[in-house]
Design a protein around this motif. Structure first.
Motif, PDB file in Angstrom:
ATOM      1  N   ALA A  64      -4.208  -4.947   0.250  1.00  0.00           N
ATOM      2  CA  ALA A  64      -3.456  -3.479   0.435  1.00  0.00           C
ATOM      3  C   ALA A  64      -4.347  -3.168   1.591  1.00  0.00           C
ATOM      4  CB  ALA A  64      -3.705  -2.798  -0.636  1.00  0.00           C
ATOM      5  N   THR A  65      -3.652  -2.217   2.552  1.00  0.00           N
ATOM      6  CA  THR A  65      -4.302  -1.880   3.958  1.00  0.00           C
ATOM      7  C   THR A  65      -4.114  -0.247   3.654  1.00  0.00           C
ATOM      8  OG1 THR A  65      -4.375  -3.642   4.958  1.00  0.00           O
ATOM      9  CG2 THR A  65      -4.495  -1.529   6.281  1.00  0.00           C
ATOM     10  N   THR A  66      -5.020   0.509   3.929  1.00  0.00           N
ATOM     11  CA  THR A  66      -4.702   1.987   4.136  1.00  0.00           C
ATOM     12  C   THR A  66      -5.464   2.426   5.325  1.00  0.00           C
ATOM     13  OG1 THR A  66      -4.722   2.425   1.580  1.00  0.00           O
ATOM     14  CG2 THR A  66      -5.213   4.163   3.235  1.00  0.00           C
ATOM     15  N   VAL A  67      -4.395   2.974   6.399  1.00  0.00           N
ATOM     16  CA  VAL A  67      -5.092   3.990   7.549  1.00  0.00           C
ATOM     17  C   VAL A  67      -5.010   5.123   7.242  1.00  0.00           C
ATOM     18  CG1 VAL A  67      -4.679   3.879  10.089  1.00  0.00           C
ATOM     19  CG2 VAL A  67      -3.959   1.861   8.747  1.00  0.00           C
ATOM     20  N   ALA A  68      -6.089   5.784   6.705  1.00  0.00           N
ATOM     21  CA  ALA A  68      -6.032   7.134   6.328  1.00  0.00           C
ATOM     22  C   ALA A  68      -5.849   7.942   7.496  1.00  0.00           C
ATOM     23  CB  ALA A  68      -7.473   7.481   5.797  1.00  0.00           C
ATOM     24  N   THR A  69      -6.343   7.753   8.804  1.00  0.00           N
ATOM     25  CA  THR A  69      -5.877   8.694   9.897  1.00  0.00           C
ATOM     26  C   THR A  69      -4.636   8.678  10.199  1.00  0.00           C
ATOM     27  OG1 THR A  69      -6.391   6.865  11.311  1.00  0.00           O
ATOM     28  CG2 THR A  69      -8.355   8.310  10.851  1.00  0.00           C
ATOM     29  N   GLU A  70      -3.792   7.699   9.988  1.00  0.00           N
ATOM     30  CA  GLU A  70      -2.444   7.828  10.044  1.00  0.00           C
ATOM     31  C   GLU A  70      -1.650   7.925   8.860  1.00  0.00           C
ATOM     32  OE1 GLU A  70      -0.807   4.878  12.555  1.00  0.00           O
ATOM     33  OE2 GLU A  70      -2.649   4.795  13.767  1.00  0.00           O
ATOM     34  N   ARG A  71      -2.144   8.183   7.635  1.00  0.00           N
ATOM     35  CA  ARG A  71      -1.455   8.653   6.269  1.00  0.00           C
ATOM     36  C   ARG A  71      -0.528   7.602   5.816  1.00  0.00           C
ATOM     37  NH1 ARG A  71      -0.188  15.050   8.249  1.00  0.00           N
ATOM     38  NH2 ARG A  71      -2.475  15.499   8.648  1.00  0.00           N
ATOM     39  N   TYR A  72      -1.036   6.459   5.793  1.00  0.00           N
ATOM     40  CA  TYR A  72       0.057   5.573   5.151  1.00  0.00           C
ATOM     41  C   TYR A  72      -0.889   4.541   4.767  1.00  0.00           C
ATOM     42  CZ  TYR A  72      -0.373   1.966   9.149  1.00  0.00           C
ATOM     43  OH  TYR A  72      -0.996   1.130  10.099  1.00  0.00           O
ATOM     44  N   SER A  73      -0.403   3.475   3.678  1.00  0.00           N
ATOM     45  CA  SER A  73      -0.955   2.621   2.941  1.00  0.00           C
ATOM     46  C   SER A  73       0.223   1.453   2.977  1.00  0.00           C
ATOM     47  CB  SER A  73      -1.459   2.944   1.704  1.00  0.00           C
ATOM     48  OG  SER A  73      -2.149   1.718   1.024  1.00  0.00           O
ATOM     49  N   LEU A  74      -0.211  -0.040   2.840  1.00  0.00           N
ATOM     50  CA  LEU A  74       0.868  -1.078   2.795  1.00  0.00           C
ATOM     51  C   LEU A  74       0.347  -1.742   1.651  1.00  0.00           C
ATOM     52  CD1 LEU A  74       0.886  -2.027   6.751  1.00  0.00           C
ATOM     53  CD2 LEU A  74       2.592  -0.458   5.424  1.00  0.00           C
ATOM     54  N   LEU A  75       0.998  -2.473   0.856  1.00  0.00           N
ATOM     55  CA  LEU A  75       0.761  -3.414  -0.311  1.00  0.00           C
ATOM     56  C   LEU A  75       1.618  -4.655   0.403  1.00  0.00           C
ATOM     57  CD1 LEU A  75      -0.150  -4.012  -2.815  1.00  0.00           C
ATOM     58  CD2 LEU A  75       1.821  -3.434  -4.028  1.00  0.00           C
ATOM     59  N   TYR A  76       0.889  -5.920   0.365  1.00  0.00           N
ATOM     60  CA  TYR A  76       1.232  -7.162   0.571  1.00  0.00           C
ATOM     61  C   TYR A  76       1.385  -8.033  -0.627  1.00  0.00           C
ATOM     62  CZ  TYR A  76      -0.445  -5.635   5.310  1.00  0.00           C
ATOM     63  OH  TYR A  76      -0.481  -4.719   6.552  1.00  0.00           O
ATOM     64  N   ILE A  77       2.504  -8.542  -0.920  1.00  0.00           N
ATOM     65  CA  ILE A  77       2.718  -9.593  -1.854  1.00  0.00           C
ATOM     66  C   ILE A  77       3.137 -10.792  -1.164  1.00  0.00           C
ATOM     67  CG2 ILE A  77       3.861  -9.988  -3.807  1.00  0.00           C
ATOM     68  CD1 ILE A  77       4.844  -7.363  -4.263  1.00  0.00           C
ATOM     69  N   SER A  78       2.030 -11.839  -1.443  1.00  0.00           N
ATOM     70  CA  SER A  78       2.361 -13.110  -0.821  1.00  0.00           C
ATOM     71  C   SER A  78       2.869 -14.137  -1.709  1.00  0.00           C
ATOM     72  CB  SER A  78       1.049 -13.702  -0.040  1.00  0.00           C
ATOM     73  OG  SER A  78       0.116 -13.860  -0.986  1.00  0.00           O
ATOM     74  N   SER A  79       3.601 -15.317  -1.459  1.00  0.00           N
ATOM     75  CA  SER A  79       3.820 -16.302  -2.271  1.00  0.00           C
ATOM     76  C   SER A  79       4.476 -15.767  -3.589  1.00  0.00           C
ATOM     77  CB  SER A  79       2.875 -17.299  -2.718  1.00  0.00           C
ATOM     78  OG  SER A  79       2.250 -17.768  -1.564  1.00  0.00           O
ATOM     79  N   SER A  80       5.416 -14.636  -3.645  1.00  0.00           N
ATOM     80  CA  SER A  80       5.781 -13.918  -4.784  1.00  0.00           C
ATOM     81  C   SER A  80       6.301 -14.798  -5.907  1.00  0.00           C
ATOM     82  CB  SER A  80       6.939 -12.951  -4.567  1.00  0.00           C
ATOM     83  OG  SER A  80       8.173 -13.874  -4.271  1.00  0.00           O
ATOM     84  N   GLN A  81       5.995 -14.246  -7.220  1.00  0.00           N
ATOM     85  CA  GLN A  81       6.264 -15.088  -8.506  1.00  0.00           C
ATOM     86  C   GLN A  81       7.147 -14.153  -9.174  1.00  0.00           C
ATOM     87  OE1 GLN A  81       2.569 -16.227 -10.319  1.00  0.00           O
ATOM     88  NE2 GLN A  81       2.061 -17.639  -8.453  1.00  0.00           N
TER      89      GLN A  81
END
Lengths: 117, 111
Positions: free
Chosen positions: B61-78
């Protein structure tokens, strides 16, 4: 393992018959929350206890009450359940105030799914 | 109160695929958390990530607080990744401990 435990997992009640849901925690957290989650929706906060202080959300119906007799236990009372109160009820805890590590991270129990007949 | 928007609302993946889920906030938040709600309804903590990047196995996960968003990455999904993913945050300006949840992203991973 420290955890948040909700009982029962499934509860069936009759229209208008009072029901109590329970939550206990072994995390020694000072804040406890109750959320209502209806199908395909996000959890909605009903109220929370900060230590012994009760904090009600403005839009929580009077039909919903809560008790926290000690740090470990918290109860949700629905005085006269209606069909619209059928939902998943989630209890959560967090450490706040002077406590250190994991401040304000909320940990959830497995939930109680309430059916109203 | 703050608005929390998640996208996409629904996601169908083939097992092994990668994906990115997004969470946008209308105001500055802290105590940002990502949860996975399993088919039995339990909310499992994935990340506490008010800023920066964290990784846990196939998830990050990555959060860019100054730009008010967060991303969740799922790799090799199961297939066990199926369920609803929620982000939630507490508005910095608000008193109390209230988390505001996004509407969730419903993920189905097909074998």
């Amino acid at each position: 393992d420290a955890m948040v435990i909700q009982n029962p997992r499934y509860q069936v009640t009759q229209f208008g018959k009072p029901v109590t849901l329970s939550c206990s925690q072994t995390l020694n957290h000072n804040v406890m929350y109750w959320y209502q989650q209806k199908s395909s929706q996000a959890p909605k906060l009903l109220f929370h206890y900060y230590d012994k202080d009760f904090n009600n959300e403005a839009d929580t119906p009077d039909n919903f009450q809560s008790r926290r007799p000690n740090t470990s236990f918290c109860f949700l009372d629905i005085r006269s359940p209606g069909l619209g109160d059928a939902a998943m009820y989630l209890c959560a805890t967090s450490a706040s105030g002077g406590q250190l590590v994991a401040k304000n991270i909320q940990y959830f129990g497995a939930g109680t799914r309430l059916s109203v007949l | 109160g703050i608005q929390v928007e998640q996208s996409p609302p629904d996601l169908i993946l083939q097992e092994g695929a990668n994906s990115t889920l997004r969470c946008n906030f209308s105001d500055s938040v802290n105590n940002l958390q990502w949860f996975h709600q399993n088919p039995w309804g339990q909310l499992i903590n994935l990340f506490y990530i008010p800023s920066g990047t964290k990784q846990n196995g196939r998830l990050s996960a990555t959060t860019v607080a100054t730009e008010r968003y967060s991303l969740l990455y799922i790799s090799s999904s199961q297939t066990t990744d199926s369920g609803v993913y929620f982000c939630a945050g507490r508005m910095i300006k608000a008193a109390g401990n209230k988390l505001t949840f996004g509407g969730g992203t419903r993920v189905l991973v097909k074998p």
